[in-house]
Motif scaffolding. Structure first.
Motif, PDB file in Angstrom:
ATOM      1  N   ARG A 162      10.351  -6.216   9.383  1.00  0.00           N
ATOM      2  CA  ARG A 162       9.716  -7.254  10.202  1.00  0.00           C
ATOM      3  C   ARG A 162      10.011  -8.642   9.637  1.00  0.00           C
ATOM      4  NH1 ARG A 162       3.665  -6.734  10.908  1.00  0.00           N
ATOM      5  NH2 ARG A 162       4.091  -8.382  12.439  1.00  0.00           N
ATOM      6  N   ILE A 163      10.013  -8.772   8.314  1.00  0.00           N
ATOM      7  CA  ILE A 163      10.290 -10.066   7.698  1.00  0.00           C
ATOM      8  C   ILE A 163      11.722 -10.493   7.974  1.00  0.00           C
ATOM      9  CG2 ILE A 163      10.523 -11.254   5.466  1.00  0.00           C
ATOM     10  CD1 ILE A 163       8.161  -9.498   4.494  1.00  0.00           C
ATOM     11  N   ALA A 164      12.657  -9.545   7.900  1.00  0.00           N
ATOM     12  CA  ALA A 164      14.065  -9.864   8.145  1.00  0.00           C
ATOM     13  C   ALA A 164      14.282 -10.417   9.546  1.00  0.00           C
ATOM     14  CB  ALA A 164      14.929  -8.622   7.931  1.00  0.00           C
ATOM     15  N   GLY A 165      13.460 -10.005  10.497  1.00  0.00           N
ATOM     16  CA  GLY A 165      13.594 -10.481  11.864  1.00  0.00           C
ATOM     17  C   GLY A 165      12.698 -11.653  12.195  1.00  0.00           C
ATOM     18  N   CYS A 166      11.987 -12.162  11.193  1.00  0.00           N
ATOM     19  CA  CYS A 166      11.032 -13.240  11.423  1.00  0.00           C
ATOM     20  C   CYS A 166      11.766 -14.562  11.642  1.00  0.00           C
ATOM     21  CB  CYS A 166      10.086 -13.348  10.229  1.00  0.00           C
ATOM     22  SG  CYS A 166       8.860 -14.644  10.392  1.00  0.00           S
ATOM     23  N   GLU A 167      11.375 -15.298  12.663  1.00  0.00           N
ATOM     24  CA  GLU A 167      12.013 -16.571  12.976  1.00  0.00           C
ATOM     25  C   GLU A 167      11.238 -17.771  12.439  1.00  0.00           C
ATOM     26  OE1 GLU A 167      14.917 -16.810  14.358  1.00  0.00           O
ATOM     27  OE2 GLU A 167      15.197 -14.707  14.896  1.00  0.00           O
ATOM     28  N   GLU A 168      10.094 -17.532  11.838  1.00  0.00           N
ATOM     29  CA  GLU A 168       9.257 -18.624  11.344  1.00  0.00           C
ATOM     30  C   GLU A 168       9.577 -18.930   9.871  1.00  0.00           C
ATOM     31  OE1 GLU A 168       7.289 -20.198  13.409  1.00  0.00           O
ATOM     32  OE2 GLU A 168       7.779 -18.790  15.015  1.00  0.00           O
ATOM     33  N   ARG A 169       9.258 -20.148   9.460  1.00  0.00           N
ATOM     34  CA  ARG A 169       9.495 -20.540   8.075  1.00  0.00           C
ATOM     35  C   ARG A 169       8.555 -19.788   7.147  1.00  0.00           C
ATOM     36  NH1 ARG A 169       8.018 -24.874   4.684  1.00  0.00           N
ATOM     37  NH2 ARG A 169       6.743 -25.813   6.324  1.00  0.00           N
ATOM     38  N   ILE A 170       9.116 -19.257   6.058  1.00  0.00           N
ATOM     39  CA  ILE A 170       8.347 -18.479   5.096  1.00  0.00           C
ATOM     40  C   ILE A 170       7.967 -19.357   3.912  1.00  0.00           C
ATOM     41  CG2 ILE A 170       8.459 -16.553   3.461  1.00  0.00           C
ATOM     42  CD1 ILE A 170      10.297 -15.132   5.453  1.00  0.00           C
ATOM     43  N   GLU A 171       6.696 -19.322   3.566  1.00  0.00           N
ATOM     44  CA  GLU A 171       6.211 -20.088   2.417  1.00  0.00           C
ATOM     45  C   GLU A 171       6.265 -19.270   1.128  1.00  0.00           C
ATOM     46  OE1 GLU A 171       5.166 -23.175   1.916  1.00  0.00           O
ATOM     47  OE2 GLU A 171       5.522 -23.827   3.976  1.00  0.00           O
ATOM     48  N   ARG A 172       5.956 -17.981   1.249  1.00  0.00           N
ATOM     49  CA  ARG A 172       5.813 -17.188   0.027  1.00  0.00           C
ATOM     50  C   ARG A 172       6.092 -15.724   0.306  1.00  0.00           C
ATOM     51  NH1 ARG A 172       5.677 -19.287  -5.134  1.00  0.00           N
ATOM     52  NH2 ARG A 172       5.094 -17.613  -6.560  1.00  0.00           N
ATOM     53  N   ILE A 173       6.710 -15.059  -0.660  1.00  0.00           N
ATOM     54  CA  ILE A 173       6.942 -13.615  -0.614  1.00  0.00           C
ATOM     55  C   ILE A 173       6.130 -12.966  -1.731  1.00  0.00           C
ATOM     56  CG2 ILE A 173       8.661 -11.846  -1.205  1.00  0.00           C
ATOM     57  CD1 ILE A 173       8.970 -12.667   1.618  1.00  0.00           C
ATOM     58  N   ALA A 174       5.542 -11.813  -1.420  1.00  0.00           N
ATOM     59  CA  ALA A 174       4.782 -11.075  -2.432  1.00  0.00           C
ATOM     60  C   ALA A 174       4.953  -9.588  -2.186  1.00  0.00           C
ATOM     61  CB  ALA A 174       3.303 -11.452  -2.383  1.00  0.00           C
ATOM     62  N   LEU A 175       4.531  -8.792  -3.149  1.00  0.00           N
ATOM     63  CA  LEU A 175       4.542  -7.340  -3.010  1.00  0.00           C
ATOM     64  C   LEU A 175       3.111  -6.836  -2.926  1.00  0.00           C
ATOM     65  CD1 LEU A 175       7.253  -6.147  -5.574  1.00  0.00           C
ATOM     66  CD2 LEU A 175       7.447  -6.181  -3.079  1.00  0.00           C
ATOM     67  N   ARG A 176       2.925  -5.798  -2.129  1.00  0.00           N
ATOM     68  CA  ARG A 176       1.669  -5.059  -2.105  1.00  0.00           C
ATOM     69  C   ARG A 176       1.931  -3.673  -2.651  1.00  0.00           C
ATOM     70  NH1 ARG A 176      -1.414  -5.848   3.679  1.00  0.00           N
ATOM     71  NH2 ARG A 176      -2.027  -8.037   3.471  1.00  0.00           N
ATOM     72  N   PRO A 177       1.184  -3.189  -3.629  1.00  0.00           N
ATOM     73  CA  PRO A 177       0.138  -3.913  -4.359  1.00  0.00           C
ATOM     74  C   PRO A 177       0.742  -4.903  -5.350  1.00  0.00           C
ATOM     75  CG  PRO A 177       0.445  -1.761  -5.340  1.00  0.00           C
ATOM     76  CD  PRO A 177       1.349  -1.801  -4.131  1.00  0.00           C
ATOM     77  N   GLY A 178       0.013  -5.980  -5.607  1.00  0.00           N
ATOM     78  CA  GLY A 178       0.482  -6.980  -6.557  1.00  0.00           C
ATOM     79  C   GLY A 178       0.515  -6.481  -7.979  1.00  0.00           C
TER      80      GLY A 178
END
Length: 336
Positions: A162-178
């Motif tokens: 879903r992120i790869a297809g996202c057209e919006e500007r990304i502020e931050r990437i994280a992993l779940r669980p942190g």
């Protein structure tokens, strides 16, 4: 402030660690493989991102609770002593509409070995012995992680696909669980390295998933090894559209918590017009080091293009560029 780059008095980067995923990491490994044992590299380690949730890897994650094997499989093939003989077998993908449809044989072999040995790392080690790989492959983590993106408008998107297809500007990437921890050996390999390579690959879905894993960014800030970013050939659609190479560098270092990249290896060769037109129709454009530059990093531009109509890094040229970058950094350190 620039990092203090060490590496002792060695004339070659003996211990090399490459971090990434997708199709970019195997290209780097394929090139560096030929430097192992010839006096340049004595130990080569690949740290592979584990957030893939699409295709065969995603299905095996859901059905078996298996870490995504696809990128690991590609790295195994890239480092195999008899790559031409084995790549067709390991990369074979079942057709049809039955349960096996879409699965690659290499993924299924890794899944079977994981069941048999009880551990994905052991499955990779067994496969490495069978393929006689010339380096070590470590999944970045063995925990079941999901990639999360926080967008500029505050919304959150979960899942690599879903992120790869996202057209919006990304502020931050994280992993779940942190709290997910790196696989044993990952941090140690970075701290002991003479050269660390990041990229090429999709910025938000291949490169950053490793950097935001607990402990890896700290190791990259601490290691005496120079860190080299291998730049992508063209811009990305979707989540990284509109970013130039300085933007890429700044995003990486924002997620790492400090300046960690000492040099950038970028392509300077012109892309054939017919190939470029096809990529532009898909929303991509060439990436080169911009005139605005970056005041701190060393930049080496070389012809990194592989032959063919698909834009790929040439493994041999990329590896040669990395050795050259390392030598330049080492020489500057000695003079300094």
């Amino acid at each position: 402030m620039p990092r203090s780059v060490g590496g002792g008095g060695e004339s070659k980067p003996r211990r090399v660690v490459a971090l990434g995923g997708g199709t970019g990491l195997p290209a780097v490994l394929r090139g560096l493989r030929h430097h192992v044992g010839n006096g340049d590299v004595t130990r080569l380690t690949a740290v592979v991102a584990m957030s893939d949730d699409g295709g065969s890897s995603g299905r095996l994650r859901k059905s078996m609770g298996l870490p995504p094997p696809g990128d690991v499989r590609n790295c195994l093939v890239a480092l195999a002593e008899e790559e031409d003989l084995l790549s067709g077998l390991f990369q074979y993908r079942y057709a049809g509409s039955e349960e096996l449809s879409g699965h690659s044989l290499g993924n299924l072999i890794l899944a079977a070995l994981t069941e048999q040995t009880g551990c994905f790392v052991k499955a990779v080690e067994v496969t490495s012995r069978v393929l006689r790989t010339v380096g070590r492959i470590l999944p970045a983590t063995l925990e079941d992680v999901k990639l999360e993106a926080r967008l500029a408008d505050g919304r959150r998107v979960i899942g690599e696909t879903r992120i790869a297809g996202c057209e919006e500007r990304i502020e931050r990437i994280a992993l779940r669980p942190g709290s997910a921890r790196p696989t044993p050996g990952v941090i140690e390999s970075i701290l002991e390295a003479d050269l660390v390579v990041i990229g090429p690959g999709s910025l938000y879905t291949s490169l950053l998933p490793n950097l935001v894993l607990d402990g890896i960014a700290a190791a990259l800030r601490t290691t005496a090894a120079p860190v080299v970013l291998v730049a992508n050939l063209v811009s990305e659609r979707g989540e990284a559209a509109g970013l130039d190479l300085v933007d890429h560098l700044e995003v990486i270092e924002r997620h790492a918590g400090a300046p960690i990249v000492d040099a950038v290896l970028a392509n300077e060769a012109p892309i054939p017009a017919d190939v470029l037109e096809r990529y532009r129709e898909e929303g991509a454009s060439p990436l080169s080091w911009p005139a605005r530059g970056h005041r701190r990093v060393r930049v080496l531009q070389r012809n990194l293009l592989a032959a063919g109509r698909k834009l790929r890094h040439d493994p041999a040229a990329t590896a040669a560029g990395l050795i050259e970058v390392w030598a330049g950094l080492a020489a500057a350190r000695r003079v300094g």
